[in-house]
Each structure stands twice: as structure tokens, then as C-alpha cells.
Design a protein around this motif. Structure first.
Motif, PDB file in Angstrom:
ATOM      1  N   LEU A 312    -123.890  12.791  22.772  1.00 11.66           N
ATOM      2  CA  LEU A 312    -123.058  11.842  23.456  1.00 11.66           C
ATOM      3  C   LEU A 312    -121.994  11.925  23.873  1.00 11.66           C
ATOM      4  CD1 LEU A 312    -122.934   9.616  25.832  1.00 11.66           C
ATOM      5  CD2 LEU A 312    -122.941   7.621  23.654  1.00 11.66           C
ATOM      6  N   HIS A 313    -121.387  12.869  24.509  1.00  4.73           N
ATOM      7  CA  HIS A 313    -120.246  13.015  25.254  1.00  4.73           C
ATOM      8  C   HIS A 313    -119.318  12.349  25.896  1.00  4.73           C
ATOM      9  CE1 HIS A 313    -121.552  16.674  23.377  1.00  4.73           C
ATOM     10  NE2 HIS A 313    -120.391  17.502  22.999  1.00  4.73           N
ATOM     11  N   PRO A 314    -119.068  10.820  25.153  1.00  4.16           N
ATOM     12  CA  PRO A 314    -117.846   9.993  26.434  1.00  4.16           C
ATOM     13  C   PRO A 314    -116.798  10.216  25.811  1.00  4.16           C
ATOM     14  CG  PRO A 314    -118.426   9.338  24.518  1.00  4.16           C
ATOM     15  CD  PRO A 314    -119.053   9.955  23.871  1.00  4.16           C
ATOM     16  N   GLY A 315    -116.369   9.539  27.143  1.00  6.85           N
ATOM     17  CA  GLY A 315    -114.806   9.143  27.260  1.00  6.85           C
ATOM     18  C   GLY A 315    -113.908   9.885  27.732  1.00  6.85           C
ATOM     19  N   SER A 316    -114.371  11.219  28.562  1.00  6.07           N
ATOM     20  CA  SER A 316    -113.587  11.009  29.516  1.00  6.07           C
ATOM     21  C   SER A 316    -113.491  11.180  30.717  1.00  6.07           C
ATOM     22  CB  SER A 316    -113.762  13.160  29.497  1.00  6.07           C
ATOM     23  OG  SER A 316    -113.160  13.569  30.035  1.00  6.07           O
ATOM     24  N   PHE A 317    -112.327  11.029  31.426  1.00  5.72           N
ATOM     25  CA  PHE A 317    -112.077  10.517  33.033  1.00  5.72           C
ATOM     26  C   PHE A 317    -112.118  11.816  33.501  1.00  5.72           C
ATOM     27  CE2 PHE A 317    -109.932   7.302  35.631  1.00  5.72           C
ATOM     28  CZ  PHE A 317    -109.555   8.011  36.537  1.00  5.72           C
ATOM     29  N   ARG A 318    -113.116  12.309  34.304  1.00  4.95           N
ATOM     30  CA  ARG A 318    -113.599  13.710  34.851  1.00  4.95           C
ATOM     31  C   ARG A 318    -113.103  13.264  36.012  1.00  4.95           C
ATOM     32  NH1 ARG A 318    -116.853  16.264  31.782  1.00  4.95           N
ATOM     33  NH2 ARG A 318    -117.933  14.600  29.668  1.00  4.95           N
ATOM     34  N   ASN A 319    -112.149  14.278  36.283  1.00  2.59           N
ATOM     35  CA  ASN A 319    -111.819  15.341  37.684  1.00  2.59           C
ATOM     36  C   ASN A 319    -110.050  14.043  37.973  1.00  2.59           C
ATOM     37  OD1 ASN A 319    -114.210  16.814  38.251  1.00  2.59           O
ATOM     38  ND2 ASN A 319    -114.801  14.904  38.346  1.00  2.59           N
ATOM     39  N   HIS A 320    -109.698  13.792  36.919  1.00  3.52           N
ATOM     40  CA  HIS A 320    -108.589  13.394  37.060  1.00  3.52           C
ATOM     41  C   HIS A 320    -107.391  13.056  38.743  1.00  3.52           C
ATOM     42  CE1 HIS A 320    -104.659  10.879  35.691  1.00  3.52           C
ATOM     43  NE2 HIS A 320    -105.929  10.064  35.543  1.00  3.52           N
ATOM     44  N   ASN A 321    -107.518  14.059  39.190  1.00  2.00           N
ATOM     45  CA  ASN A 321    -106.301  14.796  40.069  1.00  2.00           C
ATOM     46  C   ASN A 321    -107.541  15.137  41.084  1.00  2.00           C
ATOM     47  OD1 ASN A 321    -105.753  16.899  41.974  1.00  2.00           O
ATOM     48  ND2 ASN A 321    -103.849  17.350  40.226  1.00  2.00           N
ATOM     49  N   TYR A 328    -111.536  21.805  44.751  1.00  4.31           N
ATOM     50  CA  TYR A 328    -111.954  23.305  43.855  1.00  4.31           C
ATOM     51  C   TYR A 328    -112.945  22.267  43.250  1.00  4.31           C
ATOM     52  CZ  TYR A 328    -107.377  25.304  43.953  1.00  4.31           C
ATOM     53  OH  TYR A 328    -106.360  25.839  45.307  1.00  4.31           O
ATOM     54  N   GLY A 329    -113.377  21.086  43.171  1.00  4.70           N
ATOM     55  CA  GLY A 329    -114.575  20.676  42.344  1.00  4.70           C
ATOM     56  C   GLY A 329    -114.569  20.828  41.196  1.00  4.70           C
ATOM     57  N   ARG A 330    -115.866  19.912  40.250  1.00  2.45           N
ATOM     58  CA  ARG A 330    -115.748  19.901  39.087  1.00  2.45           C
ATOM     59  C   ARG A 330    -114.924  20.907  38.170  1.00  2.45           C
ATOM     60  NH1 ARG A 330    -118.777  15.723  36.981  1.00  2.45           N
ATOM     61  NH2 ARG A 330    -119.591  13.984  38.290  1.00  2.45           N
ATOM     62  N   ASP A 331    -114.857  20.208  36.477  1.00  2.00           N
ATOM     63  CA  ASP A 331    -114.836  21.545  35.674  1.00  2.00           C
ATOM     64  C   ASP A 331    -113.225  22.392  35.931  1.00  2.00           C
ATOM     65  OD1 ASP A 331    -116.590  20.155  34.253  1.00  2.00           O
ATOM     66  OD2 ASP A 331    -118.063  21.488  35.499  1.00  2.00           O
ATOM     67  N   LYS A 332    -112.045  21.650  36.124  1.00  5.76           N
ATOM     68  CA  LYS A 332    -110.871  22.627  36.573  1.00  5.76           C
ATOM     69  C   LYS A 332    -109.838  21.798  35.768  1.00  5.76           C
ATOM     70  CE  LYS A 332    -113.108  25.535  39.945  1.00  5.76           C
ATOM     71  NZ  LYS A 332    -114.661  24.883  39.381  1.00  5.76           N
ATOM     72  N   GLY A 333    -110.220  21.699  34.727  1.00  6.58           N
ATOM     73  CA  GLY A 333    -108.733  21.657  34.066  1.00  6.58           C
ATOM     74  C   GLY A 333    -108.227  19.844  34.403  1.00  6.58           C
ATOM     75  N   ALA A 334    -108.791  19.492  34.743  1.00 11.39           N
ATOM     76  CA  ALA A 334    -108.355  18.098  35.107  1.00 11.39           C
ATOM     77  C   ALA A 334    -108.545  16.483  34.592  1.00 11.39           C
ATOM     78  CB  ALA A 334    -108.261  17.297  36.707  1.00 11.39           C
ATOM     79  N   ASP A 335    -109.323  16.589  32.769  1.00  9.75           N
ATOM     80  CA  ASP A 335    -110.280  15.775  33.120  1.00  9.75           C
ATOM     81  C   ASP A 335    -110.074  15.208  31.658  1.00  9.75           C
ATOM     82  OD1 ASP A 335    -112.432  16.888  34.665  1.00  9.75           O
ATOM     83  OD2 ASP A 335    -113.833  17.413  32.988  1.00  9.75           O
ATOM     84  N   MET A 336    -109.023  14.276  31.509  1.00  7.65           N
ATOM     85  CA  MET A 336    -108.312  13.147  30.683  1.00  7.65           C
ATOM     86  C   MET A 336    -108.816  12.796  29.726  1.00  7.65           C
ATOM     87  SD  MET A 336    -105.169  14.754  31.526  1.00  7.65           S
ATOM     88  CE  MET A 336    -105.378  15.597  33.180  1.00  7.65           C
ATOM     89  N   PRO A 337    -108.106  12.609  27.869  1.00  7.35           N
ATOM     90  CA  PRO A 337    -109.846  11.792  27.381  1.00  7.35           C
ATOM     91  C   PRO A 337    -108.813  10.176  27.394  1.00  7.35           C
ATOM     92  CG  PRO A 337    -107.763  13.063  26.381  1.00  7.35           C
ATOM     93  CD  PRO A 337    -107.952  13.485  27.879  1.00  7.35           C
TER      94      PRO A 337
END
Length: 476
Positions: A312-321, A328-337
Motif C-alpha cells: 500500500l503506497h498512499p498519501g500522494s496527491f497525484r498530478n498536482h499540476n 503530458y499525462g501522469r507521472d511527470k514529477g508533479a505528485d506531492m506528499p
């Protein structure tokens, strides 16, 4: 501020990351000598299985070291360098930079931005140890690096399988969607190559109602499984079937990237009602969160049946930007704790399965404030629960030290699972494991110096932390 173009010598100090205290440094160095050459267990990551199935040469330095690595381009983006300039593909197909030498020069000119970061540690390790470069990357050496790396990549010794063997990787796990038919893993399974590359089951696209394309994903799941995913029981049957298929392709674990650690334990009728609401697309954010929470408990039940280890990998605000995500889509360095609760969130799941010795749940966090308050006490009690290592933003020397300092007194060492690199950047795997081994040596040396461990105990523990715990925890 200007930065000199003159390049310094590139050398890796043999005692890097160890204590400045001579006695502790000597203890850490002695421990490190025992584990530095152990095989690498890489039980969770995101490298491309096609690399190992096809064994084609990597094309060039930029494609290998910049474009797959969001650690690299998020730092450059933060300093005003656009993803277009770095050649990151756009969703709409609009033109981006295609001159990889130009992209590499941009990276080299801004390499000073990574000073003090784990990325700098990993990259310098790659440059010095893998490519035998002896000058620091900068504008002056950009072309030297690009040409030297590309020349190496053109040789047989730098094909993916040769590097896998050179890195002394015993097993490497990739991560795939349940909608993936796993052709590359099938090819690897049927090949005569001895390298062990396995998959892990990541069901987020079909268990998160807010995942883009969720309805279409369910339709695809129905087609793959032959089950009716418009019915609750058919949907669960389809997930069980896909899990079996992943096991056939070598999977020993599942992985769940939920925004929170919330779990639920609804009645069967309530599950059916909630699922119908989700299928109607007329649901609230609270409904989506409740569904994800229920699905974690359903996945736990399936893990108890089929033996797959649950992560379980929780706690990331995915795609904050939002702009970057749209472009550009997912997984581009904009995920935040984010702040994350575990004690209350996991209770419904733990009420059912927490004392089951045959069930294994490995929990990660991006919220360091919960190490001592929540995660270590939970793992120090429930037989099913283990703590994953310092992860993502905390996959760093200081992050690893904080993790050990805040969890060991309550959870001990044996309720943790060693290290996993969780990377898309293949060449960084040895560097990341080297950092983890060095930091664990440093921590154990401090305990020996404080007379809380004997040298023999530390010698046994460092092998566990570097190799054995991960191998056991992931059933490898």
C-alpha cells in the motif's frame, strides 16, 4: 549567480555517507565490506519489461537517463525549463524538442541544481561506476558525456540483459495494470535467459472510480476475463482471474497507489449498492473514496486466498499540476506528499485480517510524522503488517536515517522489509541500493558505538537489511 564551466574531477569517496567520527566510520566501513557485493533484490519498481524481453540496445543517454526519470525533469521544471525543452511527449502530439544532444546539453548546463540531492548521488554513481567517467558533468563536458555514454550503449556489454547481470540483480519486479496482457513477461518466461524479471499486480485503473477512463477500463477487464464486470460478483471474479494470471507470470505481490490508507468492511448488499452507484457515474468524491476503501479490503481477502503480498503506497496527491497533467499525462514529477492517517484508516481491514499470519501487508508512507506515532506501533503489534522503506521523496540518506531512528525502537528491524528502489531509471538501481546499504551500515555502527548492539549482531543485521528481509517479505 553564475556557474563555472570548468569541470572538477569526478570521484566517489569510499567512505561516503559514513559518520565523520573515525570510530563509527571504521565500524560502518567494515559492515559495508560484508554486503557491498551481495546480489540485489529489487522487489518493486517501474522499469520497462520490454527492455529485458527484447534486449535491444538503449538508444542514447537522453532516452535512458533523462526522459524516464521524473526526479530529473521535475527539478529542471522547477527552474523554468519546460518539459517541451526536455523532449517529454505531449498528449496532443504537438511538437517538442527532438534533438537529444541539445536536451543533454540543457541537462548538463543545469546539473549544479542537483547538488545535495539523492539524484546527484545516484547519477554521479552511474557516471563514475558504470561509464567510467572521471570529470563532473557540466556545460564543458556535456558533449564528452553524451558521446562516451552513447558509445558504451552501442556495445554488447550495455544491452539490458548484460547490465542486469553486471549489476548482480537476483530478481527485479516491474509493475503492470491488470489490463496488461503481459506479453514481455510471457516472452521472458519462455526464453532461455536466466535473469529473473517478474511483474506485480497494480489494480488502480479498475478499482479507482476517479482514474481516467474507469468505465472503459471495466469494459476491457470484462473482455480479458470473460466475466461480467457490470455485476459486483462478476467484477470480483474478474479481478481474481487477473491476479491468477499475474501469478502465472511470476508476480508475488500486488501494489495499491491510493490517495489515502482508508479501508472499509461493508456488507455484501452495501457493496452491491455502492458498485451500482459507481457504475452509474453519478457518484460523489466521498463515494469514490468509500469504494477504494472497500476495494483495499477486498484485495486483502484475495491476498489471503492466493498468497500475493499486498503493498500500500498512499498519501500522494497525484498530478498536482493540472496544466502538466493535461499536457503530458501522469507521472511527470508533479505528485506531492500529503498528511496520512493509518491507525483509524486501516482498522476495518486489520479487524478482519490483522492477526492472520498467512496475510502480508507492506505499508509505505510519504508522511514522516506518522513513523513513530502510527506506523511503528502498528507494525510492532499486527502479525500481518510490515513497514516498507523510506519511499520516494524520502528515498535519501537523511530520509533513511530518520526512518530507522523513528521506527526501530517500536517495530524493530524484523518488522521492516529491507530496501526497494521503486524506480523507472534502470541504471540507478545499483546506486540506490548502495546508498541504502551505506546508510544502514552507518546506523548500525552508531548502535554498536553506543553499546546497544554487538559487532556480531550488527554483522547479522546488515545482511538481513541489505538482502534477506526483502527476499522473505516478497516471497522471492
Amino acid at each position: 549567480m553564475t556557474h563555472s564551466k570548468r569541470s572538477d574531477a569526478l570521484s566517489l569517496h569510499p567512505d561516503r555517507l559514513f559518520s565523520s567520527s573515525p570510530d563509527k566510520r571504521a565500524l560502518a566501513s567494515a559492515l559495508y565490506q560484508q554486503v557491498k557485493d551481495l546480489p540485489i533484490i529489487s522487489p518493486h519498481g517501474h522499469t520497462d519489461p520490454a527492455w529485458f524481453a527484447g534486449n535491444a540496445r538503449f538508444s542514447d543517454a537522453t532516452e535512458l537517463l533523462i526522459k524516464p526519470d521524473h526526479y530529473v525533469f521535475r527539478m529542471l521544471f522547477s527552474q523554468g525549463i519546460s518539459l517541451d525543452q526536455l523532449g517529454i511527449k505531449r498528449r496532443d502530439g504537438q511538437a517538442v524538442e527532438t534533438d537529444n544532444r541539445k536536451i543533454w546539453r540543457c541537462f548538463a548546463e543545469h546539473y549544479h541544481l542537483f547538488l545535495g540531492t539523492p539524484s546527484r548521488l545516484w547519477l554521479d554513481h552511474v557516471f563514475a561506476e558504470i561509464f567510467a567517467l572521471d570529470r563532473v558533468l557540466c556545460a564543458e563536458t556535456a558533449d564528452l558525456y553524451f558521446d562516451s555514454i552513447n558509445a558504451a550503449l552501442a556495445t554488447e556489454d550495455f544491452r539490458p540483459r548484460a547490465l542486469f547481470e553486471r549489476f548482480n540483480i537476483e530478481v527485479l519486479a516491474t509493475t503492470e495494470s491488470p489490463l496488461d496482457e503481459l506479453p514481455h513477461h510471457r516472452s521472458l518466461r519462455d526464453s532461455d535467459w536466466d535473469g529473473r524479471v517478474i511483474t506485480a499486480f497494480r489494480p488502480d485503473p479498475v478499482v479507482d472510480p476517479e482514474f481516467e477512463g474507469f468505465a472503459d477500463n471495466l469494459a476491457t477487464l470484462s473482455q480479458l476475463s470473460g466475466e461480467d464486470c457490470q455485476q459486483w460478483q462478476g467484477y470480483l471474479a474478474a479481478l481474481r482471474q487477473r491476479r491468477r494470471y499475474f501469478k502465472e507470470m511470476g508476480a508475488t505481490s500486488t501494489d495499491h497507489g491510493h490517495p489515502t490508507a482508508n479501508t472499509a468492511d461493508l456488507s455484501a448488499s452495501d457493496c452491491e449498492t455502492l458498485f451500482a452507484k459507481i457504475l452509474s457515474a453519478n457518484f460523489s468524491a466521498a463515494d469514490a473514496e468509500l469504494f477504494r476503501a472497500q476495494m483495499l479490503t477486498e484485495m486483502a481477502a484475495m491476498s489471503l486466498d492466493d498468497g500475493l503480498v499486498m503493498q500500500l503506497h498512499p498519501g500522494s496527491f497525484r498530478n498536482h499540476n493540472a496544466q502538466v497533467f493535461a499536457g503530458y499525462g501522469r507521472d511527470k514529477g508533479a505528485d506531492m506528499p500529503m498528511r496520512t492517517d493509518y491507525v483509524s484508516a486501516l482498522k476495518p481491514l486489520l479487524d478482519r485480517f490483522g492477526s492472520e499470519p498467512a496475510f502480508s501487508l507492506i505499508v509505505f508512507t510519504l508522511d514522516e510524522s506518522v513513523y513513530a506515532r502510527e506506523l511503528a506501533p502498528l507494525a510492532g503489534h499486527y502479525p500481518c503488517l510490515k513497514l516498507g522503506p523510506a519511499w520516494w521523496f524520502h528515498d535519501s540518506p537523511e530520509g533513511m536515517r530518520r526512518f530507522r531512528q523513528q521506527t526501530t525502537e517500536t517495530a524493530g528491524f524484523y518488522n521492516t522489509v529491507g530496501f526497494n528502489d521503486d524506480t523507472r531509471a534502470f541504471l540507478s538501481i545499483p546506486a540506490r541500493h548502495d546508498v541504502a546499504r551505506r546508510m544502514d551500515c552507518r546506523y548500525l555502527a552508531e548502535l554498536v558505538a553506543d553499546h546497544r548492539l554487538t559487532e556480531n549482531q550488527a554483522a547479522e543485521l546488515i545482511v538481513e537489511l541489505s538482502y534477506s528481509l526483502a527476499k522473505r517479505a516478497y516471497k522471492l
